[in-house]
Design an enzyme around this catalytic site. Structure first.
Site, PDB file in Angstrom:
ATOM      1  N   GLY A 151     -15.586  -0.340  -3.420  1.00 33.96           N
ATOM      2  CA  GLY A 151     -14.606   0.714  -3.698  1.00 33.96           C
ATOM      3  C   GLY A 151     -15.258   2.069  -3.902  1.00 33.96           C
ATOM      4  O   GLY A 151     -14.671   2.951  -4.528  1.00 33.96           O
ATOM      5  N   TYR A 211       0.851  -1.206   0.000  1.00 37.20           N
ATOM      6  CA  TYR A 211       0.000   0.000   0.000  1.00 37.20           C
ATOM      7  C   TYR A 211       0.884   1.254   0.000  1.00 37.20           C
ATOM      8  O   TYR A 211       1.841   1.354   0.767  1.00 37.20           O
ATOM      9  CB  TYR A 211      -0.949   0.028   1.211  1.00 37.20           C
ATOM     10  CG  TYR A 211      -2.045  -1.033   1.160  1.00 37.20           C
ATOM     11  CD1 TYR A 211      -2.211  -1.847   0.041  1.00 37.20           C
ATOM     12  CD2 TYR A 211      -2.914  -1.213   2.219  1.00 37.20           C
ATOM     13  CE1 TYR A 211      -3.205  -2.815  -0.003  1.00 37.20           C
ATOM     14  CE2 TYR A 211      -3.912  -2.181   2.187  1.00 37.20           C
ATOM     15  CZ  TYR A 211      -4.044  -2.975   1.067  1.00 37.20           C
ATOM     16  OH  TYR A 211      -5.023  -3.930   1.043  1.00 37.20           O
ATOM     17  N   ARG A 244     -16.950  10.352   7.668  1.00 37.24           N
ATOM     18  CA  ARG A 244     -17.619   9.172   7.093  1.00 37.24           C
ATOM     19  C   ARG A 244     -17.255   7.897   7.861  1.00 37.24           C
ATOM     20  O   ARG A 244     -18.067   6.996   7.985  1.00 37.24           O
ATOM     21  CB  ARG A 244     -17.288   9.040   5.609  1.00 37.24           C
ATOM     22  CG  ARG A 244     -18.152   9.976   4.764  1.00 37.24           C
ATOM     23  CD  ARG A 244     -18.125   9.607   3.304  1.00 37.24           C
ATOM     24  NE  ARG A 244     -16.894  10.024   2.668  1.00 37.24           N
ATOM     25  CZ  ARG A 244     -16.675  11.244   2.193  1.00 37.24           C
ATOM     26  NH1 ARG A 244     -17.611  12.170   2.264  1.00 37.24           N
ATOM     27  NH2 ARG A 244     -15.517  11.549   1.631  1.00 37.24           N
TER      28      ARG A 244
HETATM   29  P1  NAP Z   1     -14.791   0.649   0.259  1.00 34.76           P
HETATM   30  O1  NAP Z   1     -15.333   0.996   1.607  1.00 34.76           O
HETATM   31  O2  NAP Z   1     -15.547  -0.286  -0.594  1.00 34.76           O
HETATM   32  O3  NAP Z   1     -14.596   1.983  -0.606  1.00 34.76           O
HETATM   33  C1  NAP Z   1     -14.067   3.144  -0.044  1.00 34.76           C
HETATM   34  C2  NAP Z   1     -14.314   4.269  -1.003  1.00 34.76           C
HETATM   35  O4  NAP Z   1     -15.699   4.635  -0.932  1.00 34.76           O
HETATM   36  C3  NAP Z   1     -13.508   5.508  -0.644  1.00 34.76           C
HETATM   37  O5  NAP Z   1     -12.994   6.074  -1.838  1.00 34.76           O
HETATM   38  C4  NAP Z   1     -14.541   6.419  -0.013  1.00 34.76           C
HETATM   39  O6  NAP Z   1     -14.267   7.781  -0.236  1.00 34.76           O
HETATM   40  C5  NAP Z   1     -15.788   6.039  -0.774  1.00 34.76           C
HETATM   41  N1  NAP Z   1     -16.993   6.451  -0.057  1.00 34.76           N
HETATM   42  C6  NAP Z   1     -17.905   7.304  -0.571  1.00 34.76           C
HETATM   43  N2  NAP Z   1     -18.896   7.508   0.311  1.00 34.76           N
HETATM   44  C7  NAP Z   1     -18.619   6.798   1.408  1.00 34.76           C
HETATM   45  C8  NAP Z   1     -19.290   6.611   2.647  1.00 34.76           C
HETATM   46  N3  NAP Z   1     -20.449   7.212   2.908  1.00 34.76           N
HETATM   47  N4  NAP Z   1     -18.739   5.809   3.574  1.00 34.76           N
HETATM   48  C9  NAP Z   1     -17.577   5.204   3.296  1.00 34.76           C
HETATM   49  N5  NAP Z   1     -16.877   5.337   2.135  1.00 34.76           N
HETATM   50  C10 NAP Z   1     -17.403   6.119   1.179  1.00 34.76           C
HETATM   51  O7  NAP Z   1     -13.375   0.077   0.555  1.00 34.76           O
HETATM   52  P2  NAP Z   1     -11.946   0.108  -0.201  1.00 34.76           P
HETATM   53  O8  NAP Z   1     -11.252   1.372   0.157  1.00 34.76           O
HETATM   54  O9  NAP Z   1     -12.066  -0.248  -1.616  1.00 34.76           O
HETATM   55  O10 NAP Z   1     -11.244  -1.111   0.550  1.00 34.76           O
HETATM   56  C11 NAP Z   1     -11.238  -1.138   1.978  1.00 34.76           C
HETATM   57  C12 NAP Z   1     -10.033  -1.830   2.489  1.00 34.76           C
HETATM   58  O11 NAP Z   1     -10.001  -3.172   2.008  1.00 34.76           O
HETATM   59  C13 NAP Z   1      -8.673  -1.269   2.037  1.00 34.76           C
HETATM   60  O12 NAP Z   1      -8.282  -0.127   2.756  1.00 34.76           O
HETATM   61  C14 NAP Z   1      -7.775  -2.434   2.309  1.00 34.76           C
HETATM   62  O13 NAP Z   1      -7.458  -2.503   3.682  1.00 34.76           O
HETATM   63  C15 NAP Z   1      -8.651  -3.610   1.921  1.00 34.76           C
HETATM   64  N6  NAP Z   1      -8.370  -4.082   0.538  1.00 34.76           N
HETATM   65  C16 NAP Z   1      -7.774  -5.280   0.407  1.00 34.76           C
HETATM   66  C17 NAP Z   1      -7.496  -5.792  -0.842  1.00 34.76           C
HETATM   67  C18 NAP Z   1      -6.840  -7.143  -0.955  1.00 34.76           C
HETATM   68  O14 NAP Z   1      -6.447  -7.540  -2.051  1.00 34.76           O
HETATM   69  N7  NAP Z   1      -6.725  -7.853   0.141  1.00 34.76           N
HETATM   70  C19 NAP Z   1      -7.833  -5.065  -2.008  1.00 34.76           C
HETATM   71  C20 NAP Z   1      -8.460  -3.830  -1.848  1.00 34.76           C
HETATM   72  C21 NAP Z   1      -8.744  -3.348  -0.557  1.00 34.76           C
HETATM   73  P3  NAP Z   1     -13.774   8.738   0.986  1.00 34.76           P
HETATM   74  O15 NAP Z   1     -12.427   8.280   1.368  1.00 34.76           O
HETATM   75  O16 NAP Z   1     -13.772  10.090   0.337  1.00 34.76           O
HETATM   76  O17 NAP Z   1     -14.787   8.629   2.081  1.00 34.76           O
END
Ligand code: NAP
Length: 302
Positions: free
Chosen positions: A216, A58, A272
């Site tokens: 995402g 990351y 959020r």
């Molecule tokens: P997600 O919660 O599906 O998406 C987060 C995105 O949604 C952010 O860009 C966020 O923007 C946006 N968003 C918009 N409105 C929101 C709201 N009301 N509440 C929350 N988020 C909102 O998760 P993700 O970031 O894709 O993944 C989460 C975690 O999963 C990562 O940090 C990582 O630890 C893990 N991950 C693991 C893998 C793997 O291969 N193992 C791959 C990908 C991710 P804002 O930041 O502007 O709120």
């Protein structure tokens, strides 16, 4: 109809001694300075989150490159000696830029040592193989993990993006339990419910850490038409009824599967992150849950 159970109580992380809150927070999207990182971690701690998910890869796309998200977390931990207490630090190794995977025993020692150094901690609570390395025999992956455990460098072992069969093959060579799966899982990514991963988690009492639980962000900033639209409409109907955000209903939907997935919240906005606490107000019943699934499938259940 009875609401599907959604408990706010801490619970064991699979077959480990580690206790975790039913929500986690992830650092894939983390950027900026230590002050901003600290604020987000504080927001997550405020709503009770204990498990913090990162990976050595990351930050690879930032100017600081590979390892920079771990280093940022290390900086935050160093500045506040009390913070580590109560935090479950989960990281991952095994993705190597330009290769792209290595889970060989020697590589895992190097990767884990480097993660420990960047994080500035003596032991990683949950060390996960980030993606399956098709060129390493599971016996060798197991050997690498056992060495790390015996050296006291890691507490528990988990896998991410592993199939059920790959997990079983690793477990067959490992005299420690693989305590967690980390699959992508959301109303827009349903595969773990049918590819055996969530079934295996229930069979073996493994924890499920659901990555990208809001797809995402696609579930929030959904395009105006197409399949996501139908899901969004269903989530919005429930959000209106429950008096919470669409995000909270989506998280509650993920958490309501009987494998009790722990969604890894990816938001980098402290507000959020805090709002995610409302997930525990959501009361979905069977009909609600299946209505979201049907909208996501774009077809009725058979
Ligand atoms: P997600 O919660 O599906 O998406 C987060 C995105 O949604 C952010 O860009 C966020 O923007 C946006 N968003 C918009 N409105 C929101 C709201 N009301 N509440 C929350 N988020 C909102 O998760 P993700 O970031 O894709 O993944 C989460 C975690 O999963 C990562 O940090 C990582 O630890 C893990 N991950 C693991 C893998 C793997 O291969 N193992 C791959 C990908 C991710 P804002 O930041 O502007 O709120």
């Amino acid at each position: 109809m009875t609401a599907l159970p959604l408990s706010e109580s801490p619970r064991p992380l699979g077959k480990s001694e580690i206790s975790v809150h039913p929500l986690a927070w992830g650092m894939w999207r983390m950027s900026g300075d230590a002050a901003a990182a600290r604020e987000r971690i504080a927001a997550a701690r405020d709503i009770g989150i204990t498990l913090f998910d990162t990976a050595d890869i990351y930050g690879i796309d930032s100017s600081h490159g590979f390892g920079s998200a771990e280093a940022l977390l290390g900086e935050v931990l160093k500045a506040d000696s009390g913070l580590r207490r109560g935090m479950v630090i989960a990281t991952k190794g095994g993705i190597v830029p330009g290769i792209p995977y290595n889970s060989g025993a020697t590589y895992l020692q190097e990767a884990c040592n480097a993660s420990l150094k960047r994080l500035g901690i003596e032991r990683i609570d949950l060390y996960q193989i980030h993606r399956p390395d098709l060129l390493t025999h599971p016996a060798e992956v197991a050997e690498g993990l056992i060495k790390l455990k015996r050296a006291g460098k890691i507490d528990a072992v988990g896998v991410s993006n592993y199939t059920a069969a790959q997990t079983a093959a690793l477990q067959a060579w490992l005299d420690l339990p693989v305590v967690s799966h980390q699959p992508e899982f959301s109303p827009l990514h349903l595969a773990p419910m049918t590819d055996g991963v969530l079934d295996q988690a229930m069979e073996r009492d493994m924890a499920v850490l659901a990555w990208s639980p809001l797809a995402g962000g696609r579930l929030i900033d959904a395009p105006p038409d197409g399949t996501p639209r139908a899901v969004v409409d269903e989530l919005d109907r429930l959000a209106h009824r429950e008096g919470v955000s669409r995000a909270c209903v989506a998280l509650a939907w993920v958490m309501s599967h009987p494998s009790r997935p722990i969604p890894i919240i990816g938001s980098q906005s402290p507000d959020r992150i805090r709002q995610c606490k409302d997930v525990f107000k959501v009361r979905l019943d069977r009909a609600d849950w299946y209505a979201v699934l049907v909208a996501a499938r774009g077809a009725p259940m058979p």
